[in-house]
Design a protein around this motif. Structure first.
Motif, PDB file in Angstrom:
ATOM      1  N   LEU A  44      50.067  38.172 -38.718  1.00  0.00           N
ATOM      2  CA  LEU A  44      51.493  38.363 -38.950  1.00  0.00           C
ATOM      3  C   LEU A  44      52.270  37.538 -37.928  1.00  0.00           C
ATOM      4  CD1 LEU A  44      51.737  42.240 -39.491  1.00  0.00           C
ATOM      5  CD2 LEU A  44      51.678  40.439 -41.227  1.00  0.00           C
ATOM      6  N   PRO A  45      52.845  36.407 -38.320  1.00  0.00           N
ATOM      7  CA  PRO A  45      53.589  35.588 -37.362  1.00  0.00           C
ATOM      8  C   PRO A  45      54.839  36.311 -36.859  1.00  0.00           C
ATOM      9  CG  PRO A  45      53.052  34.340 -39.353  1.00  0.00           C
ATOM     10  CD  PRO A  45      52.781  35.781 -39.652  1.00  0.00           C
ATOM     11  N   GLN A  46      55.252  35.952 -35.660  1.00  0.00           N
ATOM     12  CA  GLN A  46      56.504  36.470 -35.115  1.00  0.00           C
ATOM     13  C   GLN A  46      57.609  35.497 -35.525  1.00  0.00           C
ATOM     14  OE1 GLN A  46      58.689  35.849 -31.791  1.00  0.00           O
ATOM     15  NE2 GLN A  46      59.877  37.189 -33.123  1.00  0.00           N
ATOM     16  N   THR A  47      58.532  35.976 -36.340  1.00  0.00           N
ATOM     17  CA  THR A  47      59.548  35.118 -36.947  1.00  0.00           C
ATOM     18  C   THR A  47      60.900  35.326 -36.262  1.00  0.00           C
ATOM     19  OG1 THR A  47      59.896  36.812 -38.643  1.00  0.00           O
ATOM     20  CG2 THR A  47      58.402  34.999 -39.186  1.00  0.00           C
ATOM     21  N   GLU A  69      53.722  46.618 -37.977  1.00  0.00           N
ATOM     22  CA  GLU A  69      54.120  46.279 -39.335  1.00  0.00           C
ATOM     23  C   GLU A  69      55.524  46.786 -39.660  1.00  0.00           C
ATOM     24  OE1 GLU A  69      51.061  47.766 -41.864  1.00  0.00           O
ATOM     25  OE2 GLU A  69      49.574  46.298 -41.189  1.00  0.00           O
ATOM     26  N   HIS A  70      56.033  47.682 -38.831  1.00  0.00           N
ATOM     27  CA  HIS A  70      57.383  48.221 -39.036  1.00  0.00           C
ATOM     28  C   HIS A  70      58.322  47.818 -37.895  1.00  0.00           C
ATOM     29  CE1 HIS A  70      55.803  50.660 -42.320  1.00  0.00           C
ATOM     30  NE2 HIS A  70      54.786  50.913 -41.533  1.00  0.00           N
ATOM     31  N   ALA A  71      57.889  46.889 -37.054  1.00  0.00           N
ATOM     32  CA  ALA A  71      58.692  46.512 -35.890  1.00  0.00           C
ATOM     33  C   ALA A  71      59.716  45.437 -36.243  1.00  0.00           C
ATOM     34  CB  ALA A  71      57.789  46.014 -34.769  1.00  0.00           C
ATOM     35  N   ILE A  72      60.927  45.631 -35.759  1.00  0.00           N
ATOM     36  CA  ILE A  72      61.963  44.600 -35.771  1.00  0.00           C
ATOM     37  C   ILE A  72      62.524  44.562 -34.355  1.00  0.00           C
ATOM     38  CG2 ILE A  72      64.199  43.865 -36.690  1.00  0.00           C
ATOM     39  CD1 ILE A  72      63.479  45.248 -39.303  1.00  0.00           C
ATOM     40  N   TRP A  73      62.408  43.412 -33.713  1.00  0.00           N
ATOM     41  CA  TRP A  73      62.719  43.294 -32.293  1.00  0.00           C
ATOM     42  C   TRP A  73      64.141  42.799 -32.057  1.00  0.00           C
ATOM     43  CZ3 TRP A  73      59.106  45.436 -29.397  1.00  0.00           C
ATOM     44  CH2 TRP A  73      57.792  45.479 -29.884  1.00  0.00           C
ATOM     45  N   TRP A  74      64.731  43.309 -30.996  1.00  0.00           N
ATOM     46  CA  TRP A  74      65.966  42.765 -30.422  1.00  0.00           C
ATOM     47  C   TRP A  74      65.551  42.075 -29.147  1.00  0.00           C
ATOM     48  CZ3 TRP A  74      69.434  44.468 -26.203  1.00  0.00           C
ATOM     49  CH2 TRP A  74      70.725  43.932 -26.299  1.00  0.00           C
ATOM     50  N   HIS A  75      65.658  40.761 -29.119  1.00  0.00           N
ATOM     51  CA  HIS A  75      65.155  39.950 -28.013  1.00  0.00           C
ATOM     52  C   HIS A  75      66.291  39.715 -27.022  1.00  0.00           C
ATOM     53  CE1 HIS A  75      63.227  35.811 -26.806  1.00  0.00           C
ATOM     54  NE2 HIS A  75      63.294  36.649 -25.791  1.00  0.00           N
ATOM     55  N   VAL A  80      56.846  39.361 -38.458  1.00  0.00           N
ATOM     56  CA  VAL A  80      57.436  40.388 -37.601  1.00  0.00           C
ATOM     57  C   VAL A  80      58.702  39.779 -36.992  1.00  0.00           C
ATOM     58  CG1 VAL A  80      57.085  41.889 -35.601  1.00  0.00           C
ATOM     59  CG2 VAL A  80      55.147  41.319 -37.098  1.00  0.00           C
ATOM     60  N   PRO A  81      59.888  40.149 -37.499  1.00  0.00           N
ATOM     61  CA  PRO A  81      61.113  39.437 -37.118  1.00  0.00           C
ATOM     62  C   PRO A  81      61.728  39.928 -35.810  1.00  0.00           C
ATOM     63  CG  PRO A  81      61.604  41.045 -38.818  1.00  0.00           C
ATOM     64  CD  PRO A  81      60.120  41.115 -38.586  1.00  0.00           C
ATOM     65  N   ARG A  88      64.019  47.464 -44.236  1.00  0.00           N
ATOM     66  CA  ARG A  88      63.461  48.799 -44.016  1.00  0.00           C
ATOM     67  C   ARG A  88      63.136  49.482 -45.350  1.00  0.00           C
ATOM     68  NH1 ARG A  88      61.518  48.756 -39.305  1.00  0.00           N
ATOM     69  NH2 ARG A  88      62.940  48.523 -37.562  1.00  0.00           N
ATOM     70  N   ARG A  89      63.977  49.269 -46.357  1.00  0.00           N
ATOM     71  CA  ARG A  89      63.734  49.891 -47.659  1.00  0.00           C
ATOM     72  C   ARG A  89      62.594  49.224 -48.413  1.00  0.00           C
ATOM     73  NH1 ARG A  89      69.375  49.448 -47.755  1.00  0.00           N
ATOM     74  NH2 ARG A  89      69.284  47.796 -49.340  1.00  0.00           N
ATOM     75  N   HIS A  90      62.196  48.033 -47.961  1.00  0.00           N
ATOM     76  CA  HIS A  90      61.108  47.295 -48.608  1.00  0.00           C
ATOM     77  C   HIS A  90      60.096  46.872 -47.539  1.00  0.00           C
ATOM     78  CE1 HIS A  90      64.662  46.884 -51.210  1.00  0.00           C
ATOM     79  NE2 HIS A  90      63.803  46.919 -52.213  1.00  0.00           N
ATOM     80  N   PRO A  91      59.377  47.830 -46.958  1.00  0.00           N
ATOM     81  CA  PRO A  91      58.491  47.516 -45.831  1.00  0.00           C
ATOM     82  C   PRO A  91      57.368  46.545 -46.182  1.00  0.00           C
ATOM     83  CG  PRO A  91      58.134  49.760 -46.625  1.00  0.00           C
ATOM     84  CD  PRO A  91      59.376  49.268 -47.287  1.00  0.00           C
ATOM     85  N   TRP A  92      57.069  46.392 -47.479  1.00  0.00           N
ATOM     86  CA  TRP A  92      56.038  45.449 -47.907  1.00  0.00           C
ATOM     87  C   TRP A  92      56.419  44.009 -47.597  1.00  0.00           C
ATOM     88  CZ3 TRP A  92      58.102  42.018 -51.354  1.00  0.00           C
ATOM     89  CH2 TRP A  92      59.209  42.429 -52.090  1.00  0.00           C
ATOM     90  N   LEU A  93      57.685  43.759 -47.272  1.00  0.00           N
ATOM     91  CA  LEU A  93      58.113  42.389 -46.952  1.00  0.00           C
ATOM     92  C   LEU A  93      57.383  41.827 -45.740  1.00  0.00           C
ATOM     93  CD1 LEU A  93      61.940  42.673 -47.639  1.00  0.00           C
ATOM     94  CD2 LEU A  93      60.373  41.077 -48.773  1.00  0.00           C
ATOM     95  N   VAL A  94      56.815  42.683 -44.897  1.00  0.00           N
ATOM     96  CA  VAL A  94      56.122  42.189 -43.705  1.00  0.00           C
ATOM     97  C   VAL A  94      54.968  41.260 -44.055  1.00  0.00           C
ATOM     98  CG1 VAL A  94      54.508  44.142 -43.481  1.00  0.00           C
ATOM     99  CG2 VAL A  94      55.261  42.893 -41.438  1.00  0.00           C
ATOM    100  N   THR A  95      54.376  41.434 -45.226  1.00  0.00           N
ATOM    101  CA  THR A  95      53.285  40.541 -45.659  1.00  0.00           C
ATOM    102  C   THR A  95      53.636  39.778 -46.936  1.00  0.00           C
ATOM    103  OG1 THR A  95      52.217  42.389 -46.824  1.00  0.00           O
ATOM    104  CG2 THR A  95      51.465  41.918 -44.582  1.00  0.00           C
ATOM    105  N   ALA A  96      54.912  39.735 -47.275  1.00  0.00           N
ATOM    106  CA  ALA A  96      55.321  39.099 -48.535  1.00  0.00           C
ATOM    107  C   ALA A  96      55.064  37.592 -48.525  1.00  0.00           C
ATOM    108  CB  ALA A  96      56.796  39.367 -48.791  1.00  0.00           C
TER     109      ALA A  96
END
Length: 422
Positions: free
Chosen positions: A274-277, A14-20, A309-310, A364-372
């Motif tokens: 949670l889709p991977q966006t 829920e807090h992951a942001i990936w660099w692909h 999850v972006p 990061r400052r608005h972690p609730w965005l993961v399910t917004a």
């Protein structure tokens, strides 16, 4: 509004942001020519980029294929060996250790729909014939005109389809997945998961999670009933291709109605998982080429203000361009070598990098965005204002996208501007 239930062992996502990153390309390995470097150790070239990942605000690396293969990495020849063009197991261990030291998670790319035509299994199956002990491991038409013919992946004869009805193939995939999880990775991207029956994953994943309950699994799915696939397969997530397409085509064609429709569908998926966006990956034209450099930042605004999850595809954070072509080698331009050193944010001309840092920091400052979820406040072809709302309805951000002239975006918290572009 409901939120997907994420098992506590995998709540970290829920807090992951990936660099692909596509390793073979990123480290400058030869893809179609012989490798003349006897000791390449190229995988270690990614280690300095882990500090770039952290400086970007991300906390995960989604690695493209690292297993031994014949050419581009998706034609595997050995699931248990690091591709010699990348280096050795010790090089991979060094990369994983460096990631752990920085608090960076790592996903691996699992190519389990098919193997390369040069995989020893293929030769063994064909040599032993239809009554051989492993005849059922690979999909073969034994009665094809001209002799036995292996099934392939979407017309690519160098990619030989595994038989996903064979229990031994499921056992093999379990062994591969657990082997590398034991070595320290955090999860898997399942390549071409859309071409594998969901029932196969439903057989495999429970065994994997018996040993690694915290492993996050995302499947590459480009079409179909996403919610049903997740339910039937047991995967945690799948790639949100419809939202990706709607994002760039709405900006390119000045038709925000498409994006609004996709976000409505996206909200339905968020009830289930949670889709991977993403707005870029190793298989598609670069977002800056698709919509232009200015509008590419608007695509990033969408990515960082909607649920999911972006991931950021390497190079997009500095405005890289590249047109994917439908031909042999047509992916190479979107899979380039990285520079020797990461970009300096203080150097001139790093506006796109600064935009990524600012928008990732906002998320990061608005972690609730993961399910917004989002709701439209104003919708025309060239202007779109939406509100992103937390799942419990207590927190909101307002987002404005405008392409009536030069691309412009604003993110607000009430009357306070949190981010502006253009």
């Amino acid at each position: 509004m409901t939120s997907p239930v994420v098992p506590s062992a995998r709540a970290w996502v829920e807090h992951a942001i990936w660099w692909h990153v596509y390793p073979l390309g990123a480290v400058g390995a030869p893809v179609r020519e012989p490798d003349h470097d006897p000791e390449p150790h190229r995988l270690r070239r990614l280690i300095p980029w882990l500090d770039h990942v952290v400086a970007l605000g991300a906390n995960g690396v989604l690695l493209g294929p690292v297993f031994a293969s014949s050419t581009h990495g998706y034609d595997t020849t050995d699931y248990f060996r690091v591709d010699p063009r990348l280096g050795t197991e010790q090089d991979l261990d060094a990369l994983l250790a460096a990631a752990r030291d920085r608090g960076v998670r790592v996903l691996m790319d699992g190519v389990f729909h098919h193997v390369g035509a040069e995989h020893p299994l293929v030769a063994q199956v064909l040599a032993e014939g239809r009554d051989g002990p492993r005849a059922s491991w690979v999909a073969v038409d034994w009665d094809a005109p001209g002799g036995p013919r292996t099934a392939d992946f979407e017309g690519h004869r160098a990619l030989v389809k595994l038989n996903h009805d064979e229990p031994a193939v499921a056992d093999l995939v379990v062994d591969v997945m657990t082997h590398w999880l034991d070595r320290g990775i955090d999860g898997w991207r399942l390549d071409a998961a859309y071409a594998v029956p969901p029932a196969f994953w439903a057989r495999v994943l429970p065994h994997v999670r018996e040993r690694h309950p915290g492993a996050w699994v995302v499947g590459e799915v480009i079409h179909g009933d996403y919610a049903a696939i997740v339910r039937e397969s047991g995967m945690d997530s799948i790639t949100q291709y419809p939202l990706w397409k709607a994002t760039w085509s709405s900006l390119r064609d000045r038709n925000f109605y498409e994006l609004d429709w996709a976000l409505q569908r996206h909200a339905e998926l968020l009830d289930v998982f949670l889709p991977q966006t993403f707005v870029g990956n190793h298989d598609v034209t670069r977002i800056a080429t698709q919509v232009g450099g200015e509008a590419a930042v608007l695509a990033l605004v969408v990515l960082m203000t909607v649920g999911g999850v972006p991931s950021v595809y390497y190079g997009d954070e500095v405005g890289a361009t590249g047109l994917k072509e439908d031909r042999e080698g047509g992916d190479d331009v979107v899979r380039p070598a990285l520079p020797d050193t990461p970009p300096d944010p203080a150097a001139p001309g790093q506006e796109v990098l600064h935009a990524h840092q600012a928008l990732i920091a906002l998320r990061r400052r608005h972690p609730w965005l993961v399910t917004a979820r989002t709701t439209a406040d104003e919708l025309t072809n060239e202007r779109y204002r939406y509100t992103a709302t937390s799942a419990d309805g207590t927190q909101r951000l307002q987002v404005e996208l405008d392409v009536t002239g030069a691309p412009r975006a604003v993110v607000r918290d009430g009357d306070r501007v949190l981010y502006a572009w253009g």
